[in-house]
Motif scaffolding. Structure first.
Motif, PDB file in Angstrom:
ATOM      1  N   LEU A 275     -40.342   2.979  -8.281  1.00 38.37           N
ATOM      2  CA  LEU A 275     -41.734   3.335  -8.030  1.00 38.37           C
ATOM      3  C   LEU A 275     -42.699   2.734  -9.044  1.00 38.37           C
ATOM      4  N   SER A 276     -42.191   1.842  -9.903  1.00 35.61           N
ATOM      5  CA  SER A 276     -43.050   1.199 -10.899  1.00 35.61           C
ATOM      6  C   SER A 276     -42.902  -0.316 -10.918  1.00 35.61           C
ATOM      7  N   GLN A 277     -41.748  -0.810 -10.541  1.00 36.35           N
ATOM      8  CA  GLN A 277     -41.481  -2.251 -10.560  1.00 36.35           C
ATOM      9  C   GLN A 277     -41.264  -2.729  -9.123  1.00 36.35           C
ATOM     10  N   ALA A 278     -42.194  -3.526  -8.629  1.00 34.19           N
ATOM     11  CA  ALA A 278     -42.213  -3.883  -7.203  1.00 34.19           C
ATOM     12  C   ALA A 278     -40.965  -4.632  -6.749  1.00 34.19           C
ATOM     13  N   HIS A 279     -40.319  -5.365  -7.654  1.00 31.21           N
ATOM     14  CA  HIS A 279     -39.205  -6.203  -7.205  1.00 31.21           C
ATOM     15  C   HIS A 279     -38.010  -5.391  -6.720  1.00 31.21           C
ATOM     16  N   HIS A 280     -37.910  -4.114  -7.107  1.00 24.35           N
ATOM     17  CA  HIS A 280     -36.763  -3.317  -6.670  1.00 24.35           C
ATOM     18  C   HIS A 280     -36.795  -3.055  -5.167  1.00 24.35           C
ATOM     19  N   ILE A 281     -37.921  -2.592  -4.662  1.00 26.45           N
ATOM     20  CA  ILE A 281     -38.024  -2.301  -3.228  1.00 26.45           C
ATOM     21  C   ILE A 281     -37.861  -3.580  -2.423  1.00 26.45           C
ATOM     22  N   ALA A 282     -38.518  -4.644  -2.873  1.00 26.83           N
ATOM     23  CA  ALA A 282     -38.386  -5.918  -2.169  1.00 26.83           C
ATOM     24  C   ALA A 282     -36.943  -6.409  -2.189  1.00 26.83           C
ATOM     25  N   SER A 283     -36.260  -6.227  -3.325  1.00 30.09           N
ATOM     26  CA  SER A 283     -34.871  -6.692  -3.438  1.00 30.09           C
ATOM     27  C   SER A 283     -33.930  -5.869  -2.567  1.00 30.09           C
ATOM     28  N   VAL A 284     -34.180  -4.556  -2.459  1.00 38.47           N
ATOM     29  CA  VAL A 284     -33.358  -3.722  -1.575  1.00 38.47           C
ATOM     30  C   VAL A 284     -33.404  -4.274  -0.148  1.00 38.47           C
ATOM     31  N   LEU A 285     -34.593  -4.579   0.322  1.00 35.11           N
ATOM     32  CA  LEU A 285     -34.757  -5.049   1.701  1.00 35.11           C
ATOM     33  C   LEU A 285     -34.194  -6.455   1.885  1.00 35.11           C
ATOM     34  N   ARG A 286     -34.428  -7.328   0.930  1.00 36.49           N
ATOM     35  CA  ARG A 286     -33.946  -8.710   1.059  1.00 36.49           C
ATOM     36  C   ARG A 286     -32.428  -8.784   0.927  1.00 36.49           C
ATOM     37  N   LEU A 287     -31.867  -7.988   0.027  1.00 35.32           N
ATOM     38  CA  LEU A 287     -30.406  -7.949  -0.095  1.00 35.32           C
ATOM     39  C   LEU A 287     -29.787  -7.345   1.160  1.00 35.32           C
ATOM     40  N   LEU A 288     -30.452  -6.353   1.741  1.00 30.83           N
ATOM     41  CA  LEU A 288     -29.975  -5.762   2.990  1.00 30.83           C
ATOM     42  C   LEU A 288     -29.896  -6.820   4.082  1.00 30.83           C
ATOM     43  N   LYS A 289     -30.902  -7.653   4.178  1.00 32.65           N
ATOM     44  CA  LYS A 289     -30.907  -8.742   5.156  1.00 32.65           C
ATOM     45  C   LYS A 289     -29.716  -9.669   4.957  1.00 32.65           C
ATOM     46  N   SER A 290     -29.453 -10.009   3.680  1.00 30.43           N
ATOM     47  CA  SER A 290     -28.357 -10.927   3.379  1.00 30.43           C
ATOM     48  C   SER A 290     -26.998 -10.294   3.656  1.00 30.43           C
ATOM     49  N   GLU A 291     -26.803  -9.043   3.242  1.00 31.70           N
ATOM     50  CA  GLU A 291     -25.487  -8.412   3.389  1.00 31.70           C
ATOM     51  C   GLU A 291     -25.140  -8.157   4.854  1.00 31.70           C
ATOM     52  N   LEU A 292     -26.128  -7.772   5.663  1.00 30.75           N
ATOM     53  CA  LEU A 292     -25.854  -7.495   7.076  1.00 30.75           C
ATOM     54  C   LEU A 292     -25.440  -8.759   7.821  1.00 30.75           C
ATOM     55  N   ALA A 293     -25.961  -9.898   7.396  1.00 31.66           N
ATOM     56  CA  ALA A 293     -25.562 -11.158   8.016  1.00 31.66           C
ATOM     57  C   ALA A 293     -24.253 -11.677   7.424  1.00 31.66           C
ATOM     58  N   ARG A 294     -24.106 -11.561   6.099  1.00 34.85           N
ATOM     59  CA  ARG A 294     -22.921 -12.113   5.424  1.00 34.85           C
ATOM     60  C   ARG A 294     -21.637 -11.397   5.816  1.00 34.85           C
ATOM     61  N   LEU A 295     -21.701 -10.085   6.089  1.00 41.19           N
ATOM     62  CA  LEU A 295     -20.496  -9.311   6.388  1.00 41.19           C
ATOM     63  C   LEU A 295     -20.303  -9.086   7.885  1.00 41.19           C
ATOM     64  N   ASN A 296     -21.069  -9.775   8.687  1.00 38.03           N
ATOM     65  CA  ASN A 296     -20.955  -9.660  10.147  1.00 38.03           C
ATOM     66  C   ASN A 296     -20.177 -10.858  10.683  1.00 38.03           C
ATOM     67  N   PRO A 297     -18.949 -10.657  11.179  1.00 41.58           N
ATOM     68  CA  PRO A 297     -18.158 -11.788  11.683  1.00 41.58           C
ATOM     69  C   PRO A 297     -18.840 -12.552  12.812  1.00 41.58           C
ATOM     70  N   ALA A 298     -19.743 -11.896  13.546  1.00 42.07           N
ATOM     71  CA  ALA A 298     -20.460 -12.573  14.626  1.00 42.07           C
ATOM     72  C   ALA A 298     -21.493 -13.556  14.091  1.00 42.07           C
ATOM     73  N   VAL A 299     -21.902 -13.362  12.839  1.00 41.41           N
ATOM     74  CA  VAL A 299     -22.897 -14.243  12.217  1.00 41.41           C
ATOM     75  C   VAL A 299     -22.226 -15.201  11.238  1.00 41.41           C
ATOM     76  N   THR A 300     -21.322 -14.659  10.430  1.00 38.02           N
ATOM     77  CA  THR A 300     -20.572 -15.454   9.453  1.00 38.02           C
ATOM     78  C   THR A 300     -19.110 -15.475   9.873  1.00 38.02           C
ATOM     79  N   PRO A 301     -18.625 -16.577  10.422  1.00 34.42           N
ATOM     80  CA  PRO A 301     -17.241 -16.633  10.921  1.00 34.42           C
ATOM     81  C   PRO A 301     -16.223 -16.216   9.860  1.00 34.42           C
ATOM     82  N   ASN A 302     -15.233 -15.419  10.288  1.00 28.56           N
ATOM     83  CA  ASN A 302     -14.131 -14.954   9.439  1.00 28.56           C
ATOM     84  C   ASN A 302     -14.580 -14.059   8.291  1.00 28.56           C
ATOM     85  N   ALA A 303     -15.751 -13.451   8.437  1.00 32.18           N
ATOM     86  CA  ALA A 303     -16.217 -12.527   7.415  1.00 32.18           C
ATOM     87  C   ALA A 303     -15.480 -11.196   7.535  1.00 32.18           C
TER      88      ALA A 303
END
Length: 396
Positions: A275-303
């Protein structure tokens, strides 16, 4: 334009429109003000902890993980002492895991494994002690994992054969990648040989997010993260949340942490970081985007589990302890049999159902939630279970 439009309306719609425009202008001004302010100072290391500076890192300071250490000053011989490296989930703030680390430190001493060192290894994108640059770009899970792996390599050298790596949620995937990939280069491959001694003694996968499950929640979040300009929206949302009144911030902090004696301390961490450093909220959302794609075998083969299979088949690898709980939307119990099928059945590895009467961790019949580290009622119980398994591994 809004004033001209208001002239076409009758009361009370005209007044409502003008009021909304004024409120929007005021809130927009607050957001602009937040975006131009220098980042707030983050929280100090909790009492009894200190910041650990990795001796070897190729990353610039702002891209290196933030590491907090507890009990290291008591060690006379780091190579003979047991150490536990805790890798958080998303958000990867090490401060949230310090109460659990302290409880584990005490339980290890009770098992005759003290003094021990506890390291909480954060993600570079969640640094609290230096300004993290945020210019609307994405966050790569693989890059975060690579930076954390560098720290784990150093800790493995310091505590050769006595290091336990505990990964929670997304941190379990990072722990598995770092520790198992390190041992997968062993010559000959083939079956595990008990005489082989990996640099890491044990890898703990707690409520592990190892593969996209396809649940409604994950599918909905994946759709949201695929919106155009999502990274820029994440940054705008971060500044908008920081601009909210203090009363709303207090409510958010209360919702994020559980009850118990550590609740007030955890709330202070939320206030001084999320609630004081803006990069935390932004990083939560951006990392969420990356992890949902990286760990999805339909997006990343053999994940997912297919990616883990060759790593778990390595000859000289650490033992693996999997911890699953009921009702977990990120590490569902349905994944427990899949992990178990990839592990050794000779007692070297183990998968525990935390909701079972025999081996579980129950409070009034209820197993720990996914975010157990924020719940005082479960912290000590999970720490006790883990310390007993570590003791069994070290003395076995």
């Amino acid at each position: 334009g809004a004033v001209q439009g208001a002239k076409l309306l009758t009361s009370p719609y005209k007044e409502i429109l003008l009021c909304c425009v004024c409120l929007g202008a005021l809130f927009g001004g607050s957001i602009m003000q937040q975006s131009q302010q220098a980042p707030a100072a983050g929280p100090p290391a909790p009492k009894g902890w200190r910041r650990y500076a990795a001796a070897e890192t190729e990353s610039p300071e702002e891209q290196a993980p933030e590491v907090l250490v507890y009990g290291e000053e008591l060690l006379k011989d780091t190579k003979a002492a047991v150490a536990v490296a805790i890798i958080p989930g998303n958000p990867g703030l090490p401060h949230f895991y310090c109460p659990f680390g302290e409880a584990l430190h005490g339980q290890l001493a009770a098992e005759g494994l003290g003094p021990a060192a506890i390291y909480c290894v954060g993600y570079p994108c969640f640094r609290t002690d230096v300004a993290v640059k945020s210019e609307g770009t994405g966050v790569s899970l693989d890059e975060q994992a690579e930076a954390i792996s560098g720290v784990l390599d150093e800790l493995a050298r310091r505590h050769k054969g006595r290091l336990v790596v505990f990964g929670h949620s997304l941190g379990a995937w990072i722990a598995a990648q770092a520790c198992l990939r390190d041992s997968s280069g062993a010559p000959d491959g083939g079956a595990r040989d008990p005489k082989d001694e990996p640099r890491v003694a044990m890898v703990v996968l707690a409520m592990p997010f190892l593969e996209f499950s396809g649940s409604f929640k994950q599918r909905a979040l994946a759709c949201v993260t695929c919106l155009p300009l999502f990274n820029q929206i994440a940054e705008l949302a971060a500044f908008a949340i920081l601009a909210l009144p203090s009363s709303v911030h207090a409510l958010v902090a209360s919702l994020m942490v559980g009850g118990g004696g550590a609740a007030e301390v955890q709330k202070q961490v939320v206030h001084s970081t999320v609630l004081s450093q803006a990069h935390h909220i932004a990083s939560v959302l951006r990392l969420l985007k990356s992890e949902l794609a990286r760990l999805n075998p339909a997006v990343t083969p053999n994940a997912g589990f297919e990616e883990l299979r060759p790593l778990l088949e390595a000859r000289a690898r650490p033992s693996v302890l999997g911890l699953y709980t009921r009702g977990d939307g990120w590490g569902p119990q349905a994944h427990a049999p899949r992990l178990r099928s990839l592990l050794c059945d000779d007692g070297f590895d183990e998968v525990i159902d935390l909701g079972s009467e025999l081996d579980g961790v129950l409070v009034d019949g209820i197993p720990p939630p996914h975010g157990f580290v924020l719940e005082d009622a479960y912290v000590a119980l999970v720490a006790e279970l883990l310390a007993k398994r570590i003791s069994k591994r070290m003395h076995g």
